[in-house]
Design an enzyme around this catalytic site. Sequence first.
Site, PDB file in Angstrom:
ATOM      1  N   LYS A  82       0.840  -1.200   0.000  1.00  0.00           N
ATOM      2  CA  LYS A  82       0.000   0.000   0.000  1.00  0.00           C
ATOM      3  C   LYS A  82       0.876   1.251   0.000  1.00  0.00           C
ATOM      4  O   LYS A  82       2.043   1.225   0.376  1.00  0.00           O
ATOM      5  CB  LYS A  82      -0.915   0.013   1.231  1.00  0.00           C
ATOM      6  N   ASP A  83       0.243   2.339  -0.366  1.00  0.00           N
ATOM      7  CA  ASP A  83       0.927   3.617  -0.488  1.00  0.00           C
ATOM      8  C   ASP A  83       1.466   4.086   0.857  1.00  0.00           C
ATOM      9  O   ASP A  83       0.910   3.793   1.911  1.00  0.00           O
ATOM     10  CB  ASP A  83      -0.059   4.647  -1.035  1.00  0.00           C
ATOM     11  N   LYS A  84       2.564   4.826   0.801  1.00  0.00           N
ATOM     12  CA  LYS A  84       3.130   5.390   2.019  1.00  0.00           C
ATOM     13  C   LYS A  84       2.341   6.601   2.481  1.00  0.00           C
ATOM     14  O   LYS A  84       1.880   6.651   3.621  1.00  0.00           O
ATOM     15  CB  LYS A  84       4.596   5.774   1.808  1.00  0.00           C
TER      16      LYS A  84
END
Length: 762
Positions: free
Chosen positions: A226-228
């Site tokens: 998942k995105d940071k």
Amino acid sequence: MKPLEESDVGITSYISQLPGFRGILKQRYADFIVNEVDTDGNVVHLTSLDASPESVEKNETKLSNQSNKGYAFEIELFRSLAGDPDAECLKGLIDQVASGVEDGVSPIVLSPNSDKVHRTAIHNFFKENLKFLVTDTIDGPEASSKCIRVRLNSGGNHNNGRNSRKRKERGGKPFDSRGSDNWSEHVGKFLRFHLYKENKDTQEAIGLIAKMLGIQPRSFGFAGTKDKRAISTQRVTVFKQHANRLAALNERLIGMKVGDFCHVREGLVLGQLLGNRFTITLRGVVADSEETIKASAEALGRLGFINYFGLQRFGSGSVPTHLIGAALLRGEWEIAVSLILDPREGVEIQRDVIRKAREYYRESDDIEGALKQFPRYLVAERAILQCLKKYPGNYLQALKAIPRTLRMMYVHSYQSYLWNHAATMRVQKFGTKQVVLGDLVYCKGDEAEKVTRVVNSEFEDDGCRDAFDSGHCDEVSETDLPEERNNPVKVLNAEDLLTGKYTIDDVVLPLPGSKAIYPTNDTAQVYHDFAEKDAISLTECVHNVKEFSITNMTGGFRRVFQKPINFEWELLTYTEGNMPLAETDLDKIMKTKAVNITAEEDSMNGNEKENSFQPMKQSENFEHEVNLLTDNNEPDGATEIGLPQIEPQLNPGAPEAQKALKLSLTLPASCYATMAIRELLKSSTSGCISENFEHIELISRPRDMRNPRLANSFSWERSPEIHQEIDDQMRSQSAILGKKIVLQIDRRYNRVMRFSLVCFTI
């Protein structure tokens, strides 16, 4: 090389002709919330931080009941192989194991058997059907007879075959003993939990948890990264760990929480998800009229968006990953290595240590010295250098030293590059209203999309910044779902057009590969034209390295148009820039806890109190805590959607009413949420922070709080208010050895629009 633009990778068209509007994405991490959607279609939420003993007991009882019920077939199968007496002995052993009294389980000895072939069949039966039991051969009552002994597999050193690789490091234990010892067989070997994280990518979060537990990151499994720069919740599994150990970490975890524990029999692998549920808030929305915003939101839900591969797919550095992929497909190994290792130019703010390491290697060719300078998280660079140190000049071998998932990212990126250009051609020439002769479509009634290669969503790509584009992102899952027997796609003919059976939503385009089928209209030529410009053939291979050849890749299919699922939108008005506009999973948990605590206090004091808990303030404090203490909190050099990122204002001034557009939508795992936002705003995702904003970096030590050293030019005296704000922030954290402040200054108003404080050890 100029910064990567959307047009460079074929992203140029839109579905609707409505005018766009302006908005700010990710002013707060809570403005971009993602919740994983599991394979059953359930949205994953964090609902509990505790490891309830009752739930563990219920889980174990459930597994125990499954064991009693599940092995009846195996016992009957064994009865036909060994006879009634031995089958009854085996049933008694399994009943003991299922009862949970593991320490008191005694081995059983089967009837004497002088037939070696038959004994071998019995050994194989246990290996294939009852893996929690192990067998060996012992002497029988007579000199010429042998007996098979059956006992519980307690994780001892009884497997010295293939699975004993690296057993010296494991103390002689088999591979599946890397978790807790004496693990009860009727309890699932994998602990599944929900990971809630803020401003951390998945690999980083798992690495920190593994370090706290004292285990290897390979013990964990997950369905997708998942995105940071977001708040996300996803499922994670870990091998042979108890829930109370992980729950205890919540007091120490910064920017992360774990909960919703249960034991399962299988660990998660990449690709085991249906998609992601997004809650996206666009702040500071400015449009010609409110009707423009409403019309655009309604059009997105009704028409969808062009299902482009977003810019994250191609990396955010000045060397796009598809160019590296093209070099690999041409067999230009040395050029590919240079593209990965050489210094990079562009708009991204690159860490000095990385820039210096790249420049040092290019100027000196000193591999040993470069290895000392390249950070460990630059996995690809370090893998190449270590291999070149051992095999000088062998650039192909060096490329193969890169982890497979990562090195295949480059080739898959080139496939995406061709697909984007083909999608643009299809839209520009044939429109977005109806299917045309020669279009490629999924066959009706088939679960066509289940046979394509699983490609990760935006959040599985967004970790690929310059500092991480070589090691911390899994662009493509290596998990292939089972293929259907029949071809899932077909080319439309004149009869199909007359029946009206297929619509524009059914149109797909291929990702080039050996099994790819191309449209029979003009769209197909785009693939060959762009590949020819790069001196690449889609039908012939110029080298014999299969993994770097499109003709040896299976390929796949991807919908050209994607509609958001369960789409909801809401137009909000707010006055304070720090005001939370979306509630996170953690907000809900803390809000519930606060209500319970207040109720208990009211009961004890005998009077009613106003609930003093403020979920908005709690969320704000949580975000501030993350900003102060996370290890990698330096801002990205460019926004994900080409719009200014604005952090909470330190000096907001008079509040003004502003509008925000809140979107909730579910997208399949192969879709990019930024492409949906792009369709709304009619704005490029390739832009950098607005020219009205200026980045300021400051370094300070506790003894020099009032005179921080500026990392670049900035007239400190022109803004005494900013000076005072930063001074107060740094004083409040005087226990930290060193701090790095990153500011974003709006030159128009001399106002701090973005603030980040990173702690480090000097």
